[in-house]
Design a protein around this motif. Structure first.
Motif, PDB file in Angstrom:
ATOM      1  N   UNK A  93      59.523   4.308 -25.020  1.00 59.41           N
ATOM      2  CA  UNK A  93      58.207   5.048 -24.255  1.00 59.41           C
ATOM      3  C   UNK A  93      58.943   5.919 -23.246  1.00 59.41           C
ATOM      4  N   UNK A  94      59.914   5.295 -22.592  1.00 64.60           N
ATOM      5  CA  UNK A  94      60.861   6.083 -21.696  1.00 64.60           C
ATOM      6  C   UNK A  94      61.415   7.225 -22.268  1.00 64.60           C
ATOM      7  N   UNK A  95      62.184   7.096 -23.258  1.00 66.16           N
ATOM      8  CA  UNK A  95      62.848   8.165 -24.108  1.00 66.16           C
ATOM      9  C   UNK A  95      61.657   9.120 -24.893  1.00 66.16           C
ATOM     10  N   UNK A  96      60.658   8.617 -25.320  1.00 68.88           N
ATOM     11  CA  UNK A  96      59.613   9.477 -25.879  1.00 68.88           C
ATOM     12  C   UNK A  96      59.111  10.435 -24.707  1.00 68.88           C
ATOM     13  N   UNK A  97      58.908   9.944 -23.495  1.00 68.28           N
ATOM     14  CA  UNK A  97      58.253  10.594 -22.332  1.00 68.28           C
ATOM     15  C   UNK A  97      59.544  11.789 -22.003  1.00 68.28           C
ATOM     16  N   UNK A  98      60.759  11.443 -21.945  1.00 68.97           N
ATOM     17  CA  UNK A  98      61.816  12.216 -21.393  1.00 68.97           C
ATOM     18  C   UNK A  98      61.813  13.322 -22.539  1.00 68.97           C
ATOM     19  N   UNK A  99      61.601  13.381 -23.941  1.00 69.00           N
ATOM     20  CA  UNK A  99      61.696  14.158 -24.965  1.00 69.00           C
ATOM     21  C   UNK A  99      60.384  15.010 -24.936  1.00 69.00           C
ATOM     22  N   UNK A 100      59.399  14.460 -24.614  1.00 61.33           N
ATOM     23  CA  UNK A 100      57.909  15.293 -24.694  1.00 61.33           C
ATOM     24  C   UNK A 100      58.131  16.269 -23.465  1.00 61.33           C
ATOM     25  N   UNK A 152      60.880  21.391 -11.513  1.00 57.09           N
ATOM     26  CA  UNK A 152      60.773  20.114 -10.817  1.00 57.09           C
ATOM     27  C   UNK A 152      59.179  19.868 -10.704  1.00 57.09           C
ATOM     28  N   UNK A 153      58.611  20.707 -10.444  1.00 55.47           N
ATOM     29  CA  UNK A 153      56.958  20.490 -10.300  1.00 55.47           C
ATOM     30  C   UNK A 153      56.393  19.989 -11.640  1.00 55.47           C
ATOM     31  N   UNK A 154      56.588  20.679 -12.489  1.00 60.42           N
ATOM     32  CA  UNK A 154      55.703  20.338 -13.679  1.00 60.42           C
ATOM     33  C   UNK A 154      56.441  18.829 -14.208  1.00 60.42           C
ATOM     34  N   UNK A 155      57.724  18.471 -14.277  1.00 63.80           N
ATOM     35  CA  UNK A 155      58.184  17.453 -14.624  1.00 63.80           C
ATOM     36  C   UNK A 155      57.659  16.202 -13.578  1.00 63.80           C
ATOM     37  N   UNK A 156      57.578  16.316 -12.350  1.00 65.04           N
ATOM     38  CA  UNK A 156      56.923  15.442 -11.567  1.00 65.04           C
ATOM     39  C   UNK A 156      55.641  15.386 -11.839  1.00 65.04           C
ATOM     40  N   UNK A 157      54.793  16.247 -12.162  1.00 59.42           N
ATOM     41  CA  UNK A 157      53.235  16.094 -12.355  1.00 59.42           C
ATOM     42  C   UNK A 157      53.263  15.536 -13.772  1.00 59.42           C
ATOM     43  N   UNK A 158      53.755  15.809 -14.663  1.00 59.10           N
ATOM     44  CA  UNK A 158      53.757  15.057 -16.153  1.00 59.10           C
ATOM     45  C   UNK A 158      53.944  13.598 -15.848  1.00 59.10           C
ATOM     46  N   UNK A 175      53.518  11.979 -13.126  1.00 60.72           N
ATOM     47  CA  UNK A 175      52.332  11.480 -12.332  1.00 60.72           C
ATOM     48  C   UNK A 175      51.277  11.001 -13.093  1.00 60.72           C
ATOM     49  N   UNK A 176      51.051  11.929 -14.137  1.00 61.24           N
ATOM     50  CA  UNK A 176      49.789  11.701 -15.091  1.00 61.24           C
ATOM     51  C   UNK A 176      50.011  10.719 -16.206  1.00 61.24           C
ATOM     52  N   UNK A 177      51.459  10.691 -16.679  1.00 66.70           N
ATOM     53  CA  UNK A 177      51.722   9.773 -17.969  1.00 66.70           C
ATOM     54  C   UNK A 177      52.101   8.546 -17.655  1.00 66.70           C
ATOM     55  N   UNK A 178      52.887   8.367 -16.432  1.00 66.38           N
ATOM     56  CA  UNK A 178      53.365   7.044 -16.108  1.00 66.38           C
ATOM     57  C   UNK A 178      52.598   5.925 -16.106  1.00 66.38           C
ATOM     58  N   UNK A 189      55.433   3.371 -17.800  1.00 70.14           N
ATOM     59  CA  UNK A 189      56.920   3.835 -17.689  1.00 70.14           C
ATOM     60  C   UNK A 189      57.031   3.481 -16.020  1.00 70.14           C
ATOM     61  N   UNK A 190      58.260   2.778 -15.892  1.00 71.65           N
ATOM     62  CA  UNK A 190      58.775   2.379 -14.630  1.00 71.65           C
ATOM     63  C   UNK A 190      60.143   2.803 -14.340  1.00 71.65           C
ATOM     64  N   UNK A 191      60.895   2.948 -13.346  1.00 72.14           N
ATOM     65  CA  UNK A 191      62.633   3.362 -13.528  1.00 72.14           C
ATOM     66  C   UNK A 191      63.253   2.107 -14.190  1.00 72.14           C
ATOM     67  N   UNK A 192      64.223   2.292 -15.028  1.00 76.40           N
ATOM     68  CA  UNK A 192      64.857   1.185 -15.557  1.00 76.40           C
ATOM     69  C   UNK A 192      66.432   2.071 -15.798  1.00 76.40           C
ATOM     70  N   UNK A 193      67.118   0.855 -16.220  1.00 76.19           N
ATOM     71  CA  UNK A 193      68.654   1.610 -16.492  1.00 76.19           C
ATOM     72  C   UNK A 193      68.472   2.184 -17.929  1.00 76.19           C
ATOM     73  N   UNK A 194      69.524   3.037 -18.179  1.00 75.85           N
ATOM     74  CA  UNK A 194      69.615   4.036 -19.199  1.00 75.85           C
ATOM     75  C   UNK A 194      69.428   3.110 -20.486  1.00 75.85           C
ATOM     76  N   UNK A 195      68.459   3.318 -21.402  1.00 77.71           N
ATOM     77  CA  UNK A 195      68.260   2.662 -22.764  1.00 77.71           C
ATOM     78  C   UNK A 195      67.929   1.245 -22.611  1.00 77.71           C
ATOM     79  N   UNK A 196      67.356   0.882 -21.243  1.00 78.90           N
ATOM     80  CA  UNK A 196      67.361  -0.564 -21.160  1.00 78.90           C
ATOM     81  C   UNK A 196      66.060  -1.079 -21.972  1.00 78.90           C
ATOM     82  N   UNK A 197      65.795  -2.144 -22.210  1.00 77.61           N
ATOM     83  CA  UNK A 197      64.818  -2.771 -22.808  1.00 77.61           C
ATOM     84  C   UNK A 197      63.928  -3.582 -22.067  1.00 77.61           C
ATOM     85  N   UNK A 198      62.425  -3.102 -21.964  1.00 74.43           N
ATOM     86  CA  UNK A 198      61.696  -3.979 -21.109  1.00 74.43           C
ATOM     87  C   UNK A 198      61.536  -5.366 -21.474  1.00 74.43           C
TER      88      UNK A 198
END
Length: 268
Positions: free
Chosen positions: A101-108, A224-230, A232-235, A240-249
């Motif tokens: 989910x985190x990687x998918x959000x970054x790619x999107x 910056x604005x669009x990334x933060x807006x996305x 805000x809307x999608x998290x 999605x919450x902050x996690x360490x790189x490639x960490x597994x929930x």
């Protein structure tokens, strides 16, 4: 319960992100006013890096070319690598529990902001010629102010900077997804490093005559604005919450109600 444990208890939408979002949109307003009142300020800045008869000397510098390649690797290269990792995750045992989910959000987000909004919508719409192409700097095309729609360019135009957008989109993604989960002592140095890299890569585009100052300023603020807006809307939707790189929930194990009842009845 079915709650997901993450590497930090930081809220998915802390005050810092809200301030960043409003700062991005406020910055766009301030920059719009400034460049509207000073439509030729871009020429004054670019002229510092131009030499009559030589054009923009930095554009022929091997080190500057290598630096640009490095910045592109940090953005496009990283995203392509993440896409390859996620595509391979169902078939590689060690990657099967990847935080998709985190990687998918970054790619999107990367596809939407630098890919679609900047490169496919704004650039062709504005049609602004690059500094090295305008008559003021030895080219053949006409200079156009930041808010002037022009027909001087039809492909890979100057306004706004795609590479700046890629840098600031990646930096913002890292800031909201990774940095909050880092140790408190290295959060500020990490933010400074991110900002330094994004600013350096953007400044390089001005120095080599690839972009005007306003191209870089508006690109960074929009990204910056669009990334933060996305985020805000999608998290909330993607959890999605902050996690360490490639960490597994990690899901907390459930304790059966019958087991709890036995413990209670035994007086333990």
């Amino acid at each position: 319960s079915d709650a997901v444990a993450v590497a930090t208890s930081t809220s998915p939408w802390p005050a810092a992100h809200r301030y960043g979002l409003w700062a991005g949109f406020s910055g766009l307003i301030v920059a719009s006013i400034f460049f509207a009142l000073n439509p030729r300020f871009d020429l004054a800045v670019s002229r510092h890096f131009y030499s009559v008869g030589l054009g923009f000397p930095a554009s022929n510098n091997t080190i500057d070319h290598l630096a640009r390649d490095a910045f592109i690797t940090m953005t496009d290269g990283v995203m392509i690598s993440l896409l390859a990792i996620m595509a391979a995750s169902p078939f590689v045992k060690r990657l099967q529990n990847l935080n998709r989910r985190m990687i998918g959000f970054a790619l999107f987000t990367y596809l939407m902001v630098p890919g679609m909004v900047v490169s496919m919508i704004v650039k062709p719409l504005w049609g602004r010629a690059r500094p090295f192409s305008v008559t003021d700097f030895g080219g053949t095309l006409r200079y156009s102010a930041p808010f002037q729609l022009s027909n001087q360019c039809t492909h890979a135009c100057s306004f706004v900077s795609g590479e700046t957008s890629a840098l600031f989109t990646c930096a913002t993604l890292f800031a909201v997804l990774i940095i909050p989960a880092l140790h408190a002592r290295i959060r500020v140095p990490s933010m400074v490093l991110l900002a330094g890299l994004a600013l350096s890569g953007s400044a390089l585009r001005i120095i080599v005559g690839g972009h005007f100052l306003s191209d870089v300023v508006f690109s960074s603020l929009i990204s910056i604005a669009l990334t933060l807006l996305l985020y805000r809307l999608l998290s909330p939707v993607l959890e999605i919450a902050p996690v360490r790189p490639l960490a597994v929930p990690v899901r907390q194990p459930q304790v059966p109600d019958t087991y709890l009842a036995k413990i209670s009845s035994s007086g333990l």
